[in-house]
Design a protein around this motif. Structure first.
Motif, PDB file in Angstrom:
ATOM      1  N   SER A  46       0.865  -1.156  -0.040  1.00 37.20           N
ATOM      2  CA  SER A  46      -0.089  -0.174   0.092  1.00 37.20           C
ATOM      3  C   SER A  46       0.704   1.192  -0.057  1.00 37.20           C
ATOM      4  CB  SER A  46      -0.873   0.082   1.343  1.00 37.20           C
ATOM      5  OG  SER A  46      -1.511   1.192   1.095  1.00 37.20           O
TER       6      SER A  46
ATOM      7  N   GLN B 102       2.256   1.787  -3.495  1.00 37.65           N
ATOM      8  CA  GLN B 102       1.036   2.481  -4.396  1.00 37.65           C
ATOM      9  C   GLN B 102       1.091   3.762  -4.086  1.00 37.65           C
ATOM     10  OE1 GLN B 102      -2.643   0.457  -4.096  1.00 37.65           O
ATOM     11  NE2 GLN B 102      -3.588   1.840  -5.516  1.00 37.65           N
ATOM     12  N   GLN B 103       1.106   4.035  -2.748  1.00 38.49           N
ATOM     13  CA  GLN B 103       1.100   5.692  -2.529  1.00 38.49           C
ATOM     14  C   GLN B 103       2.020   6.388  -3.021  1.00 38.49           C
ATOM     15  OE1 GLN B 103       0.421   6.299   1.745  1.00 38.49           O
ATOM     16  NE2 GLN B 103      -1.079   4.622   1.878  1.00 38.49           N
TER      17      GLN B 103
ATOM     18  N   ASP C 253       3.791   5.423  -5.682  1.00 42.98           N
ATOM     19  CA  ASP C 253       3.940   5.247  -7.077  1.00 42.98           C
ATOM     20  C   ASP C 253       2.928   6.574  -7.461  1.00 42.98           C
ATOM     21  OD1 ASP C 253       4.220   4.764  -9.773  1.00 42.98           O
ATOM     22  OD2 ASP C 253       2.692   3.119  -9.602  1.00 42.98           O
ATOM     23  N   GLU C 254       1.948   6.454  -6.664  1.00 43.23           N
ATOM     24  CA  GLU C 254       0.879   7.932  -7.059  1.00 43.23           C
ATOM     25  C   GLU C 254       1.531   9.034  -7.012  1.00 43.23           C
ATOM     26  OE1 GLU C 254      -2.299   7.008  -4.657  1.00 43.23           O
ATOM     27  OE2 GLU C 254      -3.272   5.070  -5.903  1.00 43.23           O
ATOM     28  N   ALA C 255       2.264   9.075  -5.851  1.00 50.50           N
ATOM     29  CA  ALA C 255       2.766  10.624  -5.511  1.00 50.50           C
ATOM     30  C   ALA C 255       4.027  10.884  -6.679  1.00 50.50           C
ATOM     31  CB  ALA C 255       3.772  10.624  -4.036  1.00 50.50           C
TER      32      ALA C 255
ATOM     33  N   GLU D 217       4.080   9.780  -9.659  1.00 51.94           N
ATOM     34  CA  GLU D 217       3.254  10.200 -11.119  1.00 51.94           C
ATOM     35  C   GLU D 217       2.664  11.447 -10.761  1.00 51.94           C
ATOM     36  OE1 GLU D 217       2.164   9.724 -14.778  1.00 51.94           O
ATOM     37  OE2 GLU D 217       3.396   8.352 -13.658  1.00 51.94           O
ATOM     38  N   GLY D 218       2.154  11.890  -9.642  1.00 51.63           N
ATOM     39  CA  GLY D 218       1.515  13.131  -9.464  1.00 51.63           C
ATOM     40  C   GLY D 218       2.678  14.287  -9.597  1.00 51.63           C
TER      41      GLY D 218
ATOM     42  N   ARG E  97       3.377  14.821 -13.303  1.00 54.44           N
ATOM     43  CA  ARG E  97       2.254  15.546 -13.926  1.00 54.44           C
ATOM     44  C   ARG E  97       2.457  17.020 -13.645  1.00 54.44           C
ATOM     45  NH1 ARG E  97      -0.856  11.039 -12.461  1.00 54.44           N
ATOM     46  NH2 ARG E  97      -1.698  12.364 -10.758  1.00 54.44           N
TER      47      ARG E  97
END
Length: 462
Positions: free
Chosen positions: A221, A224-225, A227-229, A231-232, A235
């Protein structure tokens, strides 16, 4: 405090369990053998004395002293008289016969029947005495106490050796089990070390013990966080670079026009445009920095009680001159209300709401800022604090009102006026303060209304 190895702690626990178990087993063995050996020795003595008494012929005259060589006894079943020490006394006074090695003094001087521990000629004995029915013949069987003790020690020693061997086997088996149990953890650790940087693929759990599944699931988990951070952030960097490219190009173009202009009026017009672009670039840079700071959590939130009305009045004063210069009317309707907040972040939130309203409200338009406690008849729960900014500009279509809080989103037909960052900042700050956002029509059914509800500290009535 230095962290200890879980494997080392388990081994230490196993060692202590083995040691304590060995001590407990040794104590039980020694106690049990001491009792059993004494009981067995006493039983043998009683059996010997009784059987010897029974083997003496009933018609024996027992005159004189026969001695061991002259004693004719039947062989008691199951006993070897060659290994026994016993005495035969007649009338409690005369030693009729005794085995070699037996003392000449009686084992038990009182000649009473039964078991006893005595000292004969300075040596400890364990003896049993039995007398015939006529009270004439007494047989006393004895065993040196050191022989009894030696037999007990030998038997206990053999039992302890066997118990120690068994415990060592158990220890080796437990060591093997613990080492095998941690093998999956070592394999997982090696797999993590061999990963490339920024590889956030979830760790496999199919070959792990069930006890490790919650830990690995939590770690996945976190991956995943991250990875999202990441990726954010990618962007954000891409969007920020795109957003900054346009005003920077405009700054360069207007500067070149101003430098090349020969007419003072053209130069002045170019400088005014240059100033407008610089102001927009400054505002965009401030928003990007605020957004990056909030996303990165560079500053831990310091929530403290504050009067929202006082904060609103302070921030609105900053926009009064702007509103007057751009021919817009700014109104206030505030009531004292307390919230727990980060004052700097609430200032950023309100500035972005006012900036958004001022930009999209045309000349001659109106902007209203309100705050206070929700009433029972309102849309929220009693005790909640609301902050509301309304205008009578072009507004936003109902279907698009929730999308305006996404980063770099611009409502249809409004390109060029804003960066699409301000309202995303509002949403992020509201979330960190556990506040909710409602969007609706603005003043007199036109424009846009943004209402934020905060958990209040204490409602003030009247």
């Amino acid at each position: 405090m230095k962290a200890s190895s879980l494997n080392a702690r388990l081994i230490l626990v196993i060692v202590w369990v083995i040691v304590l178990s060995w001590l407990a087993v040794a104590g039980v063995i020694l106690m049990q053998f001491s009792l059993n050996q004494t009981s067995t020795s006493d039983t043998e003595l009683a059996t010997i004395a009784t059987q010897v008494l029974r083997t003496i012929p009933a018609d024996a005259t027992l005159d004189g002293e026969a001695g061991w060589e002259g004693l004719q006894l039947g062989q008691p079943p199951g006993l070897d008289l060659e290994l026994l020490l016993f005495q035969i006394w007649v009338d409690g006074q005369r030693l009729y016969a005794a085995t070699p090695g037996a003392p000449r003094s009686p084992f038990k001087p009182d000649f009473g029947d039964g078991l006893a521990s005595t000292v004969v000629d300075g040596k400890k004995w364990r003896v049993y005495s039995v007398t015939d029915g006529a009270g004439r013949v007494t047989v006393q069987a004895g065993n040196p106490q050191d022989v009894v003790d030696k037999d007990m020690r030998d038997a206990a020693g053999h039992a302890l050796i066997l118990a120690t061997a068994l415990l060592l086997i158990v220890a080796a088996a437990m060591r093997f089990v613990t080492r095998n149990a941690f093998q999956s953890v070592r394999t997982l650790s090696q797999a993590i070390r061999q990963r490339k940087s920024l590889d956030f693929t979830p760790l496999p759990m199919d070959r792990l013990p069930r006890e490790l599944h919650p830990f690995v699931a939590s770690f996945n988990s976190l991956l995943q966080q991250l990875d999202e951070a990441i990726e954010g952030e990618r962007r954000f960097i891409g969007n920020a670079a795109h957003e900054l490219r346009t005003p920077l190009s405009a700054l360069q173009a207007q500067a070149e026009i101003a430098l090349s202009a020969t007419d003072p009026q053209d130069k002045e017009a170019a400088l005014k445009k240059l100033l407008a672009v610089a102001e927009r670039s400054t505002r965009l840079s401030e928003q990007l920095l605020d957004l990056a700071r909030i996303d990165a959590g560079a500053k831990a939130p310091r929530h403290a009680p504050a009067d929202l009305a006082g904060l609103v009045q302070h921030v609105v004063q900053e926009f009064e001159v702007y509103a007057s210069q751009n021919r817009r009317s700014l109104y206030l309707d505030v009531h004292p209300c307390m919230i727990r907040c980060d004052i700097d972040e609430i200032g950023i939130l309100l500035r972005n709401l006012l900036d958004n309203a001022m930009r999209y409200t045309p000349e001659g338009g109106n902007v209203l800022v309100r705050c206070g406690y929700e009433s029972l008849a309102g849309l929220g729960r009693a005790g909640e604090v609301y902050l509301e900014v309304s205008d009578d500009g072009p507004g936003v279509e109902a279907a698009e009102r929730q999308a305006i809080f996404a980063r770099f989103h611009r409502a249809a037909g409004t390109s060029g006026r804003g960066s699409g960052i301000g309202l995303s900042l509002v949403a992020a700050i509201a979330k960190s303060h556990h506040a909710t956002i409602n969007v609706g029509a603005g003043l007199e059914g036109r424009g846009l209304m943004v209402r934020i509800r905060f958990p209040g500290i204490k409602a003030r009535h009247g």
